[in-house]
Design a protein around this motif. Structure first.
Motif, PDB file in Angstrom:
ATOM      1  N   GLU A  59       1.380   5.534  -4.010  1.00  0.00           N
ATOM      2  CA  GLU A  59       1.120   4.555  -2.949  1.00  0.00           C
ATOM      3  C   GLU A  59       1.611   3.168  -3.345  1.00  0.00           C
ATOM      4  OE1 GLU A  59       0.325   4.694   0.935  1.00  0.00           O
ATOM      5  OE2 GLU A  59       0.228   6.323  -0.539  1.00  0.00           O
ATOM      6  N   ARG A  60       1.622   2.881  -4.641  1.00  0.00           N
ATOM      7  CA  ARG A  60       2.199   1.619  -5.106  1.00  0.00           C
ATOM      8  C   ARG A  60       3.666   1.520  -4.665  1.00  0.00           C
ATOM      9  NH1 ARG A  60      -0.005  -0.780  -9.312  1.00  0.00           N
ATOM     10  NH2 ARG A  60      -0.476   1.179 -10.406  1.00  0.00           N
ATOM     11  N   GLY A  61       4.372   2.630  -4.822  1.00  0.00           N
ATOM     12  CA  GLY A  61       5.765   2.645  -4.386  1.00  0.00           C
ATOM     13  C   GLY A  61       5.904   2.435  -2.895  1.00  0.00           C
ATOM     14  N   VAL A  62       4.999   3.031  -2.111  1.00  0.00           N
ATOM     15  CA  VAL A  62       5.027   2.862  -0.656  1.00  0.00           C
ATOM     16  C   VAL A  62       4.801   1.392  -0.286  1.00  0.00           C
ATOM     17  CG1 VAL A  62       3.837   3.439   1.496  1.00  0.00           C
ATOM     18  CG2 VAL A  62       4.294   5.226  -0.201  1.00  0.00           C
ATOM     19  N   ILE A  63       3.833   0.753  -0.935  1.00  0.00           N
ATOM     20  CA  ILE A  63       3.520  -0.647  -0.613  1.00  0.00           C
ATOM     21  C   ILE A  63       4.661  -1.562  -1.030  1.00  0.00           C
ATOM     22  CG2 ILE A  63       1.933  -2.548  -1.102  1.00  0.00           C
ATOM     23  CD1 ILE A  63      -0.272  -0.389  -1.439  1.00  0.00           C
ATOM     24  N   LEU A  64       5.274  -1.282  -2.163  1.00  0.00           N
ATOM     25  CA  LEU A  64       6.429  -2.091  -2.577  1.00  0.00           C
ATOM     26  C   LEU A  64       7.564  -1.955  -1.571  1.00  0.00           C
ATOM     27  CD1 LEU A  64       6.391  -1.441  -6.431  1.00  0.00           C
ATOM     28  CD2 LEU A  64       5.754  -3.552  -5.235  1.00  0.00           C
ATOM     29  N   GLN A  65       7.726  -0.772  -1.004  1.00  0.00           N
ATOM     30  CA  GLN A  65       8.725  -0.600   0.058  1.00  0.00           C
ATOM     31  C   GLN A  65       8.325  -1.385   1.308  1.00  0.00           C
ATOM     32  OE1 GLN A  65      11.667   0.917  -0.106  1.00  0.00           O
ATOM     33  NE2 GLN A  65      11.324   1.518  -2.230  1.00  0.00           N
TER      34      GLN A  65
END
Length: 420
Positions: free
Chosen positions: A120-126
Motif C-alpha cells: 500500500e505504500r507503493g500505491v500511495i506513492l503512486q
C-alpha cells in the motif's frame, strides 16, 4: 423521513434517517481524525491508515473483504479529509448487518501486515505522483499550505514522500490508539434502516470500547502568502484564497451565497465577465471550503501564460465591484442554487448518511432541513455586501500559481488592488 440520534454509554453517537420506499441503505463510521489531527512527523498517516483498512483483519483477508461485500451487490469505500476519516458501505436493506460487521471488523481488527503495508505504500506513492502530475489538483494543496503555513491545517492530506516511506506498523497502531476512540466516532446510516436495529448492532460491535481522551486539533490561523511554480505547461493555473468563516459561524451561509454569486455557475460574475465576454479561460469558479474554526473562499482559473495578468486583474476588479454592485436578482439566484444543490444532493442514502454525520459532528444534533433553508433565505443583500467588503478590506490573501507563471502577479499587488 425520521432522524433519530442515540449515544452509547462510551460516547459513540449513532444517528439514522429512515427513507421510505428505498430498498437500500448507506451506513458508515465517520471518525473525527483527519489531516489536521496529525503531528508534523505523522503527516499523511491518517490517509495511509484509510488505505490499510481494506488490507486484512484478524477475521478476513483483503480478498475476503472485497468478495463479501460484492457477493451481495454492495460496495465499501473510505476517504480522508483534513478533519475526518470515513469508512462506509452501500447495501440492500437485508445486508445492513453484514455491512456493519465489515466496517466494525476493519476498524477494530486490522492486522497491519508488514507485507501489505509495503504494497500500500507503493500505491500511495503512486497516488502522490499522480497528484503532482495533475496541476489543477496539486495547486490546491499549495494554496492550503500558503494560507495556513506551518500548521496542521496547511499540510497535504497525502503527506510528503519521505514521511510515507517511513511509516510502519507501530506508527499506524499509535495513531489508532490516540484518535479512534468511541467519542471520536459517529455511526451514521440512512435509507432502508431501522434505528433500533442499528443501535443494537452498534452496541454489539462498539459498546465494549473504552472511552479515550478526545484530542483537540490546533486552531487554524489564516496568514496568506504565495507559492509560484514555473513549469512549461499548456496553461497557467491561478488560485486565490481569502479567509472565510468556519462552519460553526453564523456567517457561513452568507459566505457561501456570496461565493456562488461571484463564481458559482454559468451566470456568475466571474464566469460571465472573464470567460464569456473576454474568452480568457475555459474554467473559472469560486467556492467556500469551511472547517471547524476557519475557512477559505477560493477562486480558481486556468488560462494561457500571456493572459494571466489580465485574468488576475479582472478577477480582483470583479471582487471589488461586488461590494456595491451585487443585485437582489444575483443574490436570489445564488440562494436558489444553494437550496437546489442541497436538496438534490440529498436524494441518495449515501449523501444523507454523510450529512447526518457532519451535522452531528458540528452541532451534536441534526437540525431540521427547514432550518437550513430558513437560514439561507434569511441572508439579505446587505449581509452579502458587508461580507464582500470584509474580504476586500482584509489585507491578506493566499495565492498559488503553476505553469508558465514567471511573469504572473504578486499576491501583495493583488491585495493592494483589492483595497484600492
Amino acid at each position: 423521513m425520521t432522524v433519530q440520534l442515540h449515544t452509547l454509554a462510551n460516547g459513540l453517537r449513532v444517528v439514522t434517517e429512515y427513507m421510505p420506499s428505498l430498498q437500500s441503505a448507506a451506513i458508515g463510521i465517520w471518525v473525527n481524525a483527519g489531516g489536521r489531527h496529525e503531528l508534523p512527523e505523522q503527516n499523511g498517516i491518517a490517509h495511509f491508515l484509510e488505505h490499510m483498512a481494506f488490507k486484512g483483519t484478524k477475521r478476513r483477508s483483503a480478498l475476503q473483504i472485497a468478495e463479501e461485500i460484492e457477493d451481495v451487490g454492495g460496495y465499501i469505500n473510505a476517504y480522508t479529509s483534513r478533519e475526518v476519516t470515513a469508512y462506509y458501505a452501500r447495501v440492500l436493506k437485508d445486508d445492513v448487518p453484514l455491512a456493519m460487521d465489515l466496517i466494525s471488523d476493519i476498524l477494530l481488527n486490522p492486522v497491519f501486515d508488514p507485507r501489505e503495508i509495503e504494497v500500500e505504500r507503493g500505491v500511495i506513492l503512486q497516488e502522490i505522483g499522480q497528484a503532482l502530475d495533475t496541476p489543477d489538483d496539486i495547486i490546491f494543496d499549495w494554496l492550503q499550505e500558503v494560507a495556513y503555513p506551518e500548521q496542521p491545517l496547511g499540510r497535504t492530506i497525502l503527506g510528503p514522500v519521505e514521511r510515507v516511506k517511513a511509516f510502519d506498523k507501530p506508527d499506524l497502531q499509535r495513531f489508532v490508539a490516540e484518535h479512534y476512540g468511541p467519542g471520536q466516532m459517529i455511526l451514521s446510516a440512512a435509507g432502508a434502516v431501522d434505528h433500533e436495529e442499528i443501535v443494537r448492532l452498534a452496541e454489539a460491535a462498539f459498546g465494549h470500547l473504552p472511552a479515550v481522551k478526545v484530542s483537540t486539533a490546533l486552531p487554524g490561523v489564516f496568514h496568506g502568502g504565495e507559492r509560484r511554480e514555473v513549469k512549461q505547461l499548456e496553461q497557467a493555473h491561478f488560485t486565490l484564497a481569502l479567509e472565510a468563516p468556519g462552519y460553526r459561524s453564523d456567517d457561513i451561509y452568507t459566505a457561501q451565497i456570496y461565493a456562488t454569486a461571484l463564481g458559482g455557475g454559468m451566470s456568475s460574475r466571474l464566469f460571465q465577465e472573464i470567460r464569456e465576454k473576454r474568452g480568457l479561460c475555459y474554467t473559472i469558479f469560486s467556492q467556500v471550503g469551511a472547517y471547524d474554526d476557519t475557512g477559505l473562499m477560493t477562486i480558481y482559473a486556468g488560462t494561457g501564460g500571456e493572459d494571466l495578468a489580465a485574468l488576475s486583474d479582472l478577477t480582483i476588479e470583479e471582487v471589488r465591484r461586488s461590494v456595491d454592485g451585487l443585485t437582489e436578482a444575483e443574490i436570489d439566484r445564488a440562494r436558489a442554487q444553494m437550496k437546489a444543490g442541497m436538496l438534490m444532493g440529498l436524494e441518495s442514502p449515501s449523501a444523507r448518511a454523510e450529512r447526518l454525520a457532519r451535522l452531528v459532528a458540528i452541532w451534536d444534533r441534526v437540525p431540521p432541513l427547514q432550518e437550513s433553508i430558513d437560514r439561507i433565505d434569511a441572508v439579505d443583500r446587505a449581509a452579502v455586501r458587508a461580507h464582500a467588503a470584509s474580504l476586500v478590506g482584509s489585507g491578506r490573501a493566499a495565492m498559488a500559481l503553476y505553469g508558465p507563471v514567471d511573469r504572473g502577479p504578486r499576491v501583495a499587488e493583488l491585495v493592494e488592488r483589492l483595497a484600492a
